[in-house]
Design a protein around this motif. Structure first.
Motif, PDB file in Angstrom:
ATOM      1  N   ALA A   1      38.161 -19.514 115.881  1.00  0.00           N
ATOM      2  CA  ALA A   1      37.989 -20.581 116.100  1.00  0.00           C
ATOM      3  C   ALA A   1      36.841 -20.934 116.659  1.00  0.00           C
ATOM      4  O   ALA A   1      36.463 -21.622 117.880  1.00  0.00           O
ATOM      5  N   ALA A   2      36.977 -22.103 115.200  1.00  0.00           N
ATOM      6  CA  ALA A   2      35.117 -22.513 115.257  1.00  0.00           C
ATOM      7  C   ALA A   2      34.768 -23.511 116.461  1.00  0.00           C
ATOM      8  O   ALA A   2      33.442 -23.546 116.864  1.00  0.00           O
ATOM      9  N   ASP A   3      35.861 -24.426 116.263  1.00  0.00           N
ATOM     10  CA  ASP A   3      35.314 -25.912 117.137  1.00  0.00           C
ATOM     11  C   ASP A   3      35.960 -25.492 118.253  1.00  0.00           C
ATOM     12  O   ASP A   3      35.319 -26.491 119.814  1.00  0.00           O
ATOM     13  N   VAL A   4      36.323 -24.444 119.183  1.00  0.00           N
ATOM     14  CA  VAL A   4      36.465 -24.286 120.688  1.00  0.00           C
ATOM     15  C   VAL A   4      35.431 -23.489 121.236  1.00  0.00           C
ATOM     16  O   VAL A   4      34.779 -21.924 120.810  1.00  0.00           O
ATOM     17  N   LYS A   5      34.620 -23.713 122.397  1.00  0.00           N
ATOM     18  CA  LYS A   5      33.984 -22.456 122.559  1.00  0.00           C
ATOM     19  C   LYS A   5      34.896 -21.898 124.377  1.00  0.00           C
ATOM     20  O   LYS A   5      34.618 -22.746 125.087  1.00  0.00           O
ATOM     21  N   THR A   6      34.514 -20.637 124.058  1.00  0.00           N
ATOM     22  CA  THR A   6      35.369 -19.749 124.800  1.00  0.00           C
ATOM     23  C   THR A   6      33.690 -18.496 124.790  1.00  0.00           C
ATOM     24  O   THR A   6      34.034 -17.492 124.503  1.00  0.00           O
ATOM     25  N   PRO A   7      32.644 -18.528 125.334  1.00  0.00           N
ATOM     26  CA  PRO A   7      31.533 -17.488 125.218  1.00  0.00           C
ATOM     27  C   PRO A   7      32.265 -16.506 126.229  1.00  0.00           C
ATOM     28  O   PRO A   7      31.382 -15.263 125.531  1.00  0.00           O
ATOM     29  N   HIS A   8      32.910 -16.567 127.490  1.00  0.00           N
ATOM     30  CA  HIS A   8      32.585 -15.815 128.625  1.00  0.00           C
ATOM     31  C   HIS A   8      33.642 -14.975 127.542  1.00  0.00           C
ATOM     32  O   HIS A   8      33.846 -13.210 127.652  1.00  0.00           O
ATOM     33  N   ILE A   9      35.154 -15.318 127.456  1.00  0.00           N
ATOM     34  CA  ILE A   9      36.125 -14.562 126.336  1.00  0.00           C
ATOM     35  C   ILE A   9      36.427 -14.267 124.876  1.00  0.00           C
ATOM     36  O   ILE A   9      35.690 -12.812 125.471  1.00  0.00           O
ATOM     37  N   ASP A  10      34.861 -14.795 124.453  1.00  0.00           N
ATOM     38  CA  ASP A  10      34.547 -14.097 123.540  1.00  0.00           C
ATOM     39  C   ASP A  10      33.081 -12.845 123.532  1.00  0.00           C
ATOM     40  O   ASP A  10      32.974 -11.933 122.736  1.00  0.00           O
ATOM     41  N   ARG A  11      32.154 -12.813 124.566  1.00  0.00           N
ATOM     42  CA  ARG A  11      31.732 -11.875 125.594  1.00  0.00           C
ATOM     43  C   ARG A  11      33.150 -10.170 125.406  1.00  0.00           C
ATOM     44  O   ARG A  11      32.283  -9.166 125.411  1.00  0.00           O
ATOM     45  N   ILE A  12      34.206 -10.378 125.811  1.00  0.00           N
ATOM     46  CA  ILE A  12      35.460  -9.136 125.642  1.00  0.00           C
ATOM     47  C   ILE A  12      35.153  -8.424 124.155  1.00  0.00           C
ATOM     48  O   ILE A  12      34.412  -7.381 123.871  1.00  0.00           O
ATOM     49  N   ALA A  13      35.691  -9.417 123.315  1.00  0.00           N
ATOM     50  CA  ALA A  13      35.289  -8.858 122.193  1.00  0.00           C
ATOM     51  C   ALA A  13      34.148  -8.425 121.478  1.00  0.00           C
ATOM     52  O   ALA A  13      34.243  -7.742 120.804  1.00  0.00           O
ATOM     53  N   ARG A  14      33.085  -8.966 122.096  1.00  0.00           N
ATOM     54  CA  ARG A  14      31.748  -8.291 121.486  1.00  0.00           C
ATOM     55  C   ARG A  14      31.596  -7.464 122.149  1.00  0.00           C
ATOM     56  O   ARG A  14      31.246  -6.779 121.735  1.00  0.00           O
ATOM     57  N   GLU A  15      31.503  -6.974 123.032  1.00  0.00           N
ATOM     58  CA  GLU A  15      31.323  -5.959 123.505  1.00  0.00           C
ATOM     59  C   GLU A  15      32.201  -4.906 123.994  1.00  0.00           C
ATOM     60  O   GLU A  15      32.256  -3.579 124.385  1.00  0.00           O
ATOM     61  N   GLY A  16      33.743  -4.949 123.398  1.00  0.00           N
ATOM     62  CA  GLY A  16      34.430  -4.305 123.298  1.00  0.00           C
ATOM     63  C   GLY A  16      35.385  -4.416 121.880  1.00  0.00           C
ATOM     64  O   GLY A  16      35.419  -4.981 120.771  1.00  0.00           O
ATOM     65  N   MET A  17      36.928  -4.967 121.673  1.00  0.00           N
ATOM     66  CA  MET A  17      37.918  -4.463 120.613  1.00  0.00           C
ATOM     67  C   MET A  17      38.543  -5.682 120.731  1.00  0.00           C
ATOM     68  O   MET A  17      38.892  -5.693 122.092  1.00  0.00           O
ATOM     69  N   THR A  18      38.464  -6.009 119.915  1.00  0.00           N
ATOM     70  CA  THR A  18      39.863  -6.810 119.448  1.00  0.00           C
ATOM     71  C   THR A  18      41.782  -6.962 118.747  1.00  0.00           C
ATOM     72  O   THR A  18      40.915  -6.546 117.911  1.00  0.00           O
ATOM     73  N   PHE A  19      41.904  -6.671 119.379  1.00  0.00           N
ATOM     74  CA  PHE A  19      43.299  -6.587 118.949  1.00  0.00           C
ATOM     75  C   PHE A  19      43.820  -7.973 117.532  1.00  0.00           C
ATOM     76  O   PHE A  19      44.047  -8.381 118.343  1.00  0.00           O
ATOM     77  N   ARG A  20      44.122  -7.736 116.578  1.00  0.00           N
ATOM     78  CA  ARG A  20      44.520  -8.573 115.512  1.00  0.00           C
ATOM     79  C   ARG A  20      45.872  -9.011 115.859  1.00  0.00           C
ATOM     80  O   ARG A  20      46.446  -9.309 115.026  1.00  0.00           O
ATOM     81  N   ASN A  21      46.337  -7.720 115.876  1.00  0.00           N
ATOM     82  CA  ASN A  21      48.074  -7.814 115.875  1.00  0.00           C
ATOM     83  C   ASN A  21      48.301  -7.307 116.755  1.00  0.00           C
ATOM     84  O   ASN A  21      49.269  -6.331 117.133  1.00  0.00           O
ATOM     85  N   ALA A  22      48.395  -8.240 118.166  1.00  0.00           N
ATOM     86  CA  ALA A  22      49.359  -8.365 118.980  1.00  0.00           C
ATOM     87  C   ALA A  22      50.290  -9.404 119.339  1.00  0.00           C
ATOM     88  O   ALA A  22      50.351 -10.383 119.284  1.00  0.00           O
ATOM     89  N   PHE A  23      51.173  -8.436 120.345  1.00  0.00           N
ATOM     90  CA  PHE A  23      52.916  -9.208 120.378  1.00  0.00           C
ATOM     91  C   PHE A  23      52.772  -9.252 122.300  1.00  0.00           C
ATOM     92  O   PHE A  23      52.768  -8.024 122.635  1.00  0.00           O
ATOM     93  N   VAL A  24      53.805 -10.416 122.964  1.00  0.00           N
ATOM     94  CA  VAL A  24      54.864 -10.083 123.728  1.00  0.00           C
ATOM     95  C   VAL A  24      55.996 -10.028 122.755  1.00  0.00           C
ATOM     96  O   VAL A  24      56.940 -10.290 122.029  1.00  0.00           O
ATOM     97  N   THR A  25      56.841  -9.100 123.388  1.00  0.00           N
ATOM     98  CA  THR A  25      58.569  -8.599 123.155  1.00  0.00           C
ATOM     99  C   THR A  25      59.094  -9.334 123.504  1.00  0.00           C
ATOM    100  O   THR A  25      60.456  -9.608 122.479  1.00  0.00           O
ATOM    101  N   THR A  26      59.443 -10.329 124.490  1.00  0.00           N
ATOM    102  CA  THR A  26      59.890 -12.125 124.536  1.00  0.00           C
ATOM    103  C   THR A  26      59.036 -13.028 124.678  1.00  0.00           C
ATOM    104  O   THR A  26      58.416 -12.785 125.435  1.00  0.00           O
ATOM    105  N   PRO A  27      59.030 -14.092 123.935  1.00  0.00           N
ATOM    106  CA  PRO A  27      57.803 -15.428 123.781  1.00  0.00           C
ATOM    107  C   PRO A  27      57.899 -16.409 125.288  1.00  0.00           C
ATOM    108  O   PRO A  27      58.506 -17.654 125.197  1.00  0.00           O
ATOM    109  N   LEU A  28      58.547 -15.335 126.121  1.00  0.00           N
ATOM    110  CA  LEU A  28      58.416 -16.221 128.011  1.00  0.00           C
ATOM    111  C   LEU A  28      58.198 -16.107 128.929  1.00  0.00           C
ATOM    112  O   LEU A  28      57.890 -14.366 129.243  1.00  0.00           O
TER     113      LEU A  28
END
Length: 412
Positions: free
Chosen positions: A8-35
């Motif tokens: 998301a180019a226009d969303v500013k989340t620098p600290h959350i992005d740091r978790i991804a930058r220094e760790g692993m991003t799961f691109r296929n993550a899900f909840v089994t019940t969306p509630l």
């Protein structure tokens, strides 16, 4: 996809992005019940909803005191444990078993003027709830201790009524919002979604301008969550615990911004069941690594127990992410169950059960036998064309229907 680290180019989340930058991003993550409530119980227990029994957002207070949660198991193994934030399995805000430190509130709580239950005593507050919870969490991290800790921080944000902190109220005034291809299309073949009005109460999607207001409100609320992640990074660095701590960032469900003509969540479509999942742990996961493994909210409990060296109870439906964090997918899952149980106040969304594989999604509606859905996500990632009624689709649907029955029986 509404975080900087997910594109998301226009969303500013620098600290959350740091978790991804220094760790692993799961691109296929899900909840089994969306509630909310069912998903939170699955995060804590590692079990499907049809097993743990928290099937909706009704008052699950008594049942939630009986859940066997992974923080409680860590507590028995010598961990100092804390729960900070939204419990949301009923209106009971009293401390749940297994947590030495408890900071929570009744139900959904309030963005300002919240009453917090702190270790069994109710305290009136005046500040912004996201900041208050982040401060309590950071204070717990800074406590002097001689044993390891487990902190579970569950924000009220980004839930309605989408009230941002005063410092963020003017964010995202003009930034463009995504116009996804499934916001406007012919929805033929989706019998459950297009049932006649007399078969359901009219709780349909609000007009497009409301979607925009919700989207911008959610992003503004997210900004304070990101600030709180920054506070936790600072506390871990000050106490020299950062690289010896597993940091996991996730959400309890996705959200529709008008896709398929929908708002809220509850349906089996990708916007509803997909979540962000980020893990930072330098001892195991590389920096800036991306994984396409199929992972779910059921996996948090066995992962935390496994990494802590605590025995994982037999029968959990989730799996430890230790091997995917190492980059090993050779023995990883190829499918998982998705499900939802109708709630009286939301009759538009009927009960459904389904199965999600790397390529396909199959969904059945027990009360609507002629409303099956099948999507080839490789060819149709926005789930616009239901293949269940086509010749080739019928063969795939029959196979997945059998697989779903086996998985439901195995995990009952």
């Amino acid at each position: 996809h509404d975080l900087g680290c997910y594109g998301a180019a226009d969303v500013k989340t620098p600290h959350i992005d740091r978790i991804a930058r220094e760790g692993m991003t799961f691109r296929n993550a899900f909840v089994t019940t969306p509630l909310c409530s069912p998903s939170r119980a699955s995060f804590l227990t590692g079990h499907y909803v049809h097993h743990h029994g928290v099937k909706g957002n009704r008052d699950n207070s008594v049942l939630s005191h009986q859940l066997r949660t992974f923080p409680a198991l860590l507590g028995k193994a010598g961990y100092d444990t804390a729960y900070v934030g939204k419990w949301h399995m009923g209106t009971d805000d009293s401390p749940r078993p297994g947590f030495r430190r408890w900071v929570s509130f009744q139900g959904q709580g309030r963005y300002t003027g919240a009453t917090l239950n702190i270790d069994g005593k109710r305290v009136e507050t005046e500040g912004y709830i996201t900041d208050l919870l982040s401060d309590h969490a950071a204070a717990f991290v800074r406590e002097p201790r001689s044993k390891p800790f487990c902190l579970y921080l569950a924000h009220k944000a980004v839930h309605g009524p989408f009230e941002p902190a005063a410092r963020h109220k003017d964010l995202y005034q003009t930034e463009p919002l995504p116009e996804r291809p499934n916001m406007s299309y012919e929805r033929a073949g989706k019998q459950a979604l297009l049932r006649p009005a007399e078969e359901r109460r009219k709780t349909g999607a609000p007009p497009a301008r409301t979607h925009e207001a919700i989207a911008r409100g959610q992003l503004r609320c997210l900004a304070a969550v990101d600030d709180g992640v920054g506070k936790l990074f600072a506390a871990l660095e000050e106490t020299r615990q950062l690289d010896n701590t597993v940091i996991v960032f996730a959400s309890d469900n996705g959200y529709f911004w008008g896709e398929h003509g929908l708002g809220d969540k509850r349906w089996a479509y990708e916007e509803s069941i997909r979540i962000p999942l980020l893990v930072r742990y330098p001892k195991l996961a590389g920096r800036g690594v991306k994984s396409d493994a199929l992972v779910t909210n059921l996996d948090l409990a066995p992962t935390c127990l496994h990494l802590a060296g605590v025995e994982v109870p037999k029968g959990l439906h989730g799996r430890s992410l230790k091997e995917p964090l190492r980059g090993n997918r050779r023995t990883w899952r190829t499918s998982f169950v998705i499900e939802y149980f109708v709630e009286p106040n939301y009759p538009r969304t009927p009960t459904w059960q389904g199965i999600r594989t790397a390529r396909y999604k199959y969904v059945r509606y027990p009360e609507l036998p002629d409303a099956e859905e099948l999507y080839d996500l490789r060819a149709d990632p926005y789930e616009k064309k239901n293949l269940a009624g086509e010749a080739a689709g019928k063969v795939v649907a029959a196979r997945l229907r059998k697989e779903l029955a086996v998985m439901l029986a195995r995990t009952a």
